[in-house]
Design an enzyme around this catalytic site. Structure first.
Site, PDB file in Angstrom:
ATOM      1  N   ASN A 242      53.155  46.693  32.496  1.00  0.00           N
ATOM      2  CA  ASN A 242      52.570  46.031  33.660  1.00  0.00           C
ATOM      3  C   ASN A 242      51.588  44.956  33.209  1.00  0.00           C
ATOM      4  O   ASN A 242      50.642  45.266  32.466  1.00  0.00           O
ATOM      5  CB  ASN A 242      51.832  47.048  34.529  1.00  0.00           C
ATOM      6  CG  ASN A 242      51.157  46.393  35.715  1.00  0.00           C
ATOM      7  OD1 ASN A 242      51.821  45.985  36.670  1.00  0.00           O
ATOM      8  ND2 ASN A 242      49.848  46.239  35.650  1.00  0.00           N
ATOM      9  N   GLU A 243      51.806  43.744  33.666  1.00  0.00           N
ATOM     10  CA  GLU A 243      50.900  42.615  33.388  1.00  0.00           C
ATOM     11  C   GLU A 243      50.447  42.613  31.943  1.00  0.00           C
ATOM     12  O   GLU A 243      49.274  42.360  31.643  1.00  0.00           O
ATOM     13  CB  GLU A 243      49.695  42.674  34.327  1.00  0.00           C
ATOM     14  CG  GLU A 243      50.090  42.580  35.776  1.00  0.00           C
ATOM     15  CD  GLU A 243      48.971  42.088  36.677  1.00  0.00           C
ATOM     16  OE1 GLU A 243      47.804  42.158  36.278  1.00  0.00           O
ATOM     17  OE2 GLU A 243      49.287  41.607  37.782  1.00  0.00           O
TER      18      GLU A 243
ATOM     19  N   ASN B 195      54.010  40.407  39.841  1.00  0.00           N
ATOM     20  CA  ASN B 195      52.852  40.742  40.674  1.00  0.00           C
ATOM     21  C   ASN B 195      52.220  39.400  41.057  1.00  0.00           C
ATOM     22  O   ASN B 195      51.799  38.658  40.173  1.00  0.00           O
ATOM     23  CB  ASN B 195      51.798  41.514  39.883  1.00  0.00           C
ATOM     24  CG  ASN B 195      52.305  42.832  39.321  1.00  0.00           C
ATOM     25  OD1 ASN B 195      53.362  43.317  39.702  1.00  0.00           O
ATOM     26  ND2 ASN B 195      51.551  43.417  38.410  1.00  0.00           N
TER      27      ASN B 195
ATOM     28  N   TYR C 124      43.501  36.420  45.332  1.00  0.00           N
ATOM     29  CA  TYR C 124      42.627  35.968  44.250  1.00  0.00           C
ATOM     30  C   TYR C 124      42.632  34.449  44.115  1.00  0.00           C
ATOM     31  O   TYR C 124      41.616  33.826  43.877  1.00  0.00           O
ATOM     32  CB  TYR C 124      43.069  36.552  42.909  1.00  0.00           C
ATOM     33  CG  TYR C 124      42.863  38.035  42.788  1.00  0.00           C
ATOM     34  CD1 TYR C 124      41.603  38.572  42.939  1.00  0.00           C
ATOM     35  CD2 TYR C 124      43.924  38.872  42.514  1.00  0.00           C
ATOM     36  CE1 TYR C 124      41.410  39.936  42.822  1.00  0.00           C
ATOM     37  CE2 TYR C 124      43.741  40.230  42.385  1.00  0.00           C
ATOM     38  CZ  TYR C 124      42.480  40.760  42.548  1.00  0.00           C
ATOM     39  OH  TYR C 124      42.297  42.109  42.434  1.00  0.00           O
TER      40      TYR C 124
ATOM     41  N   TRP D 260      50.583  46.494  47.039  1.00  0.00           N
ATOM     42  CA  TRP D 260      49.519  47.074  46.217  1.00  0.00           C
ATOM     43  C   TRP D 260      48.320  47.254  47.120  1.00  0.00           C
ATOM     44  O   TRP D 260      47.728  46.262  47.487  1.00  0.00           O
ATOM     45  CB  TRP D 260      49.179  46.154  45.033  1.00  0.00           C
ATOM     46  CG  TRP D 260      48.251  46.836  44.082  1.00  0.00           C
ATOM     47  CD1 TRP D 260      46.909  46.678  43.995  1.00  0.00           C
ATOM     48  CD2 TRP D 260      48.620  47.812  43.097  1.00  0.00           C
ATOM     49  NE1 TRP D 260      46.401  47.507  43.018  1.00  0.00           N
ATOM     50  CE2 TRP D 260      47.425  48.203  42.464  1.00  0.00           C
ATOM     51  CE3 TRP D 260      49.830  48.402  42.719  1.00  0.00           C
ATOM     52  CZ2 TRP D 260      47.415  49.164  41.444  1.00  0.00           C
ATOM     53  CZ3 TRP D 260      49.807  49.349  41.711  1.00  0.00           C
ATOM     54  CH2 TRP D 260      48.606  49.714  41.085  1.00  0.00           C
TER      55      TRP D 260
ATOM     56  N   LYS E 115      42.494  47.531  48.146  1.00  0.00           N
ATOM     57  CA  LYS E 115      43.729  46.924  48.656  1.00  0.00           C
ATOM     58  C   LYS E 115      44.597  47.935  49.392  1.00  0.00           C
ATOM     59  O   LYS E 115      45.688  47.604  49.851  1.00  0.00           O
ATOM     60  CB  LYS E 115      44.513  46.282  47.516  1.00  0.00           C
ATOM     61  CG  LYS E 115      43.788  45.088  46.940  1.00  0.00           C
ATOM     62  CD  LYS E 115      44.621  44.268  46.007  1.00  0.00           C
ATOM     63  CE  LYS E 115      43.765  43.205  45.355  1.00  0.00           C
ATOM     64  NZ  LYS E 115      42.760  43.778  44.429  1.00  0.00           N
TER      65      LYS E 115
HETATM   66  C1  GCB Z   1      47.267  43.949  39.277  1.00  0.00           C
HETATM   67  C2  GCB Z   1      47.347  45.223  38.504  1.00  0.00           C
HETATM   68  C3  GCB Z   1      46.763  46.382  39.268  1.00  0.00           C
HETATM   69  C4  GCB Z   1      45.464  45.957  39.924  1.00  0.00           C
HETATM   70  C5  GCB Z   1      45.756  44.828  40.900  1.00  0.00           C
HETATM   71  C6  GCB Z   1      44.519  44.311  41.615  1.00  0.00           C
HETATM   72  O1  GCB Z   1      47.991  43.045  39.093  1.00  0.00           O
HETATM   73  O2  GCB Z   1      48.633  45.515  38.072  1.00  0.00           O
HETATM   74  O3  GCB Z   1      46.569  47.443  38.385  1.00  0.00           O
HETATM   75  O4  GCB Z   1      44.816  47.004  40.546  1.00  0.00           O
HETATM   76  O5  GCB Z   1      46.314  43.771  40.218  1.00  0.00           O
HETATM   77  O6  GCB Z   1      44.157  44.847  42.638  1.00  0.00           O
HETATM   78  O7  GCB Z   1      43.904  43.365  41.130  1.00  0.00           O
END
Ligand code: GCB
Length: 734
Positions: free
Chosen positions: A369-370, A425, A431, A505, A526
């Site tokens: 992931n990322e 993602n 953001y 998310w 979130k």
């Molecule tokens: C992401 C991550 C996740 C974070 C989310 C966020 O891309 O994979 O673990 O919690 O962003 O809320 O910034």
């Protein structure tokens, strides 16, 4: 016969081996409080669990101890002797105790064998995760069990295997399934295998591996939410030892142009992600907690879950099997690639696949992931991914691999060619960037790579349900902006059925002790539902209206936005019906036809009773006209009282201002130099992420489309710096 004893009571817990410790029951984490209160200062170290094992508990020919989750590095000692070392806080492992237990002759009083378990969530450069947006709780947070078996028994040690592996291969045209049931054992006794009501006897090979094949005619398919039918396979040895597994017969497939298919029919995966923690409990959840979460998922109507960012509890995958939820399972190879972490990614992936293989709900294995968020795409990282990808295919040729990429990863990066299918993602509209950039991103990807399967692994916006606004905007943490954001995303997703899966998310707010924002300490907000599960935010009902068609449903938004200081206000309704009627103080306001989101405007005079009706469903709330804006509705980020503090100044349109986009400003050498200089200073202060932006042309393009004001707000600039820059820009003619 197998005897299983859950070791729940009788433990002592302390921060050192010598400490007397406090009495605790399992499951347990030592970060339930300090891991959820912000400050990024929760205890990360080595702690000890101690317990005596009684002769009665350990009776049996061969005795094994099973840890279903010990976060994150664990060592097991029996009577002072070290028996095991395990790295990885989310997978199960077992250790054999037999042969090491004290002979008990019944004459000398014996206190029982001393079991000591050290568990560490200390920082290191080897065991994932080390850098990520969630709390790395430490502890024995899942069950610990004693398993006593006869001398001849099914394998227990290797990678925490269930000892039985079931592979269903389905021929949809013939409505037939071929089932292979494999077992591993110590001893040479024949295995009696039963699957779907048929029984066969097979002999193991010299390594203890046995395999039996079955054919099911007129097979009852596992049909997702509609009919998650499960079969059972069982294996038995002459000694009486026995293992079983449930399985489902289904075919998953992905098409780059048409998205996801279940059993040959289009079945776009639309759902949410879940973390395994709960307010006040940390990650030490009970079966009832898991079940309650699944109830909420059922209510939402999601047909898929991304179980992020690590292996979840077996009970939870079981619930997914039973409820027809298609699952993305993954390991915590996240954010930052560690040169010394390769072996750990391999062992966590091996354990994930071996322990979870039988779950029909699991469709894909997530490699990472990322991972490029804080690491460059270099050969070591690529090789790590290739190894993981090959491992997945070797251990499980029946499932696809995927990964969740960070938005700033260039779409032509070689890493995207490693897994079978991909996902991004994206947080445009939260953001960085504007909402529309989500569709632009995917449309560009889809046009450039029409033969690649692409999905949307994360999107979301934080919301504290205490905050409200009639003019919601990005960054204000209002429940209303979150709802608007998701309304946009829902439409964007519905128009793109080729996205093989989309996951909000997150379903629940969760602990990220390093966070301190939006009026809460230590929480990522979130979630569509609050951390304690007590409150469903409006956005939850948007998805419920879109996804859950089991019965007529209607929801009034803005229930918590009760005191409004405007003459006319918007009342928004979410419903799965095609027509909604709105009543104010008993009078019909209007009837709207539409889909999912229905909007009405009403005049506000005093206190009003609002009621929405759609078919047999209805919802009501009270709202009230007030003379002053309610302060508690505003997230006081800059301590200046209001979030849209800058709106007051009217700029001269003939000159540049912070309302122009970065791209427009850069067209002018003087204005461009000023903002570039300012941004370079910001970048050197912020490190990692800002530097990644600097070197990334796609990101630069994206930022070029954002207004200076929104970039500054994003960076947390104070009011005075914005005014100052605006004054300078206003001095430069366009
Ligand atoms: C992401 C991550 C996740 C974070 C989310 C966020 O891309 O994979 O673990 O919690 O962003 O809320 O910034």
């Amino acid at each position: 016969m197998r005897k299983i004893t859950v070791l729940k009571e009788g433990w002592f817990f302390g921060k050192s081996r010598e400490a007397q410790g406090e009495a605790v029951t399992l499951p347990h984490t030592w970060n339930a409080a300090d891991g959820q209160d912000g400050g990024n200062d929760y205890y990360r170290g080595t702690c000890w669990y101690r317990r005596r094992l009684t002769a009665e508990e350990t009776a049996g020919e061969r005795v094994f101890l099973e840890f279903q989750g010990a976060a994150h590095t664990c060592e097991v000692f029996l009577n002072g002797e070290k028996l095991a070392h395990h790295e990885g806080g989310y997978s199960a492992f077992r250790v054999e105790l037999s042969g090491k237990l004290t002979e008990q002759d019944g004459e000398t009083p014996v206190q029982g064998d001393l079991l000591e378990v050290s568990v560490s969530n200390e920082e290191n450069d080897r065991v994932y995760p080390q850098k990520a947006d969630f709390t790395f709780y430490g502890g024995l947070y899942r069950e610990v069990r004693l398993i006593a078996v006869p001398a001849e028994h099914f394998e227990l040690l290797k990678d925490g295997t269930p000892g039985i592996k079931v592979t269903p291969l389905v021929d949809l045209d013939k409505r037939q399934a071929r089932i292979t049931v494999e077992t591993w054992q110590t001893g040479a006794g024949e295995v009696t295998v039963t699957a779907a009501g048929q029984t066969k006897t097979v002999l193991p090979d010299a390594c203890g591996h046995a395999s039996a094949e079955f054919s099911i005619e007129n097979v009852h398919l596992w049909e997702g939410l509609e009919d998650p039918y499960l079969y059972t396979a069982e294996a038995k040895l002459p000694s009486g030892d026995q293992v079983s597994a449930r399985f489902g017969c289904r075919v998953f497939a992905c098409d780059p142009k048409k998205g996801f298919f279940l059993n040959g029919r289009s079945y776009p995966l639309r759902g949410v992600s879940r973390h395994q923690d709960l307010k006040g409990k940390g990650n030490a959840l009970s079966y009832e907690d898991h079940k309650a979460d699944m109830e909420i998922i059922r209510e939402l109507g999601a047909n898929t879950l991304r179980l992020a960012h690590y292996q979840h509890a077996q009970e939870f995958y079981d619930l997914c099997d039973e409820n027809g939820i298609v699952v993305w399972a993954e390991i915590p190879y996240i954010t930052m690639h560690m040169q010394n972490g390769r072996e750990n990614t391999i062992s966590q992936m091996r354990e994930l696949i071996i322990q979870c293989y039988n779950h029909p709900s699991i469709a894909v294995w997530g490699l990472s992931n990322e991972i490029t968020a804080a690491s460059p795409v270099n050969e070591d990282l690529l090789e790590n991914h290739r190894l993981l990808n090959d491992l997945c295919h070797r251990l499980d040729p029946t499932r696809l691999t995927t990964m969740a990429n960070v938005f700033m990863l260039e779409i032509d990066s070689p890493i995207l060619e490693i897994p079978d299918i991909n996902s991004y993602n994206l947080y445009f509209g939260w953001y960085l960037g504007e909402l529309e950039q989500n569709e632009e991103f995917f449309d560009e990807y889809h046009a450039k790579y029409p033969d690649r399967v692409i999905g949307f692994s994360e999107y979301g916006a934080d919301a504290n349900p205490a905050y409200h606004s009639s003019r919601p905007e990005k960054g204000d943490y209002t429940e209303d902006y979150q709802a608007l954001y998701h309304e946009h995303m829902l439409q964007m997703i519905e128009a793109r059925p080729w996205l093989w899966a989309t996951h909000v998310w997150n379903l629940f707010d969760f602990a990220a002790d390093g966070r301190d924002e939006g009026g809460k300490h230590g929480e990522n907000q979130k979630g569509l539902v609050t951390f304690d599960r007590s409150l469903r935010k409006d956005a939850f009902y948007l998805y419920k209206a879109a996804w859950n068609h089991s019965e007529p449903f209607v929801h009034l938004c803005g229930r918590r936005y009760a005191n409004r200081c405007e003459e006319e206000t918007e009342i928004k309704v979410y419903s799965n019906q095609e027509e909604v009627s709105l009543y104010m103080d008993g009078e019909l306001v209007g009837c709207e036809k539409g889909k999912t989101v229905f909007r009405f405007r009403i005049p506000l005079v005093g206190r009003h009773l609002i009621r929405a009706a759609a078919g047999p469903a209805e919802d009501s709330m009270e709202i009230c006209r007030v003379s002053q804006p309610e302060e508690s509705y505003i997230f006081n980020k800059t301590a200046s009282g209001v979030t849209n503090w800058f709106d007051a100044e009217e700029p001269d349109p003939a000159c540049f201002s912070v309302y122009d986009t970065l791209g427009e400003i850069r067209q002018n050498p003087r204005a461009g130099a000023i903002v570039d200089q300012m941004m370079a200073k910001g970048a050197s202060e912020r490190g990692d992420v800002a530097n990644a932006v600097k070197d990334n042309p796609a990101l630069q393009r994206m930022m070029g489309r954002m207004t200076m004001l929104s970039l500054l707000k994003q960076a947390g600039a104070d009011e005075e710096s914005v005014r100052q820059l605006n004054r300078i820009l206003q001095g430069i003619k366009k």
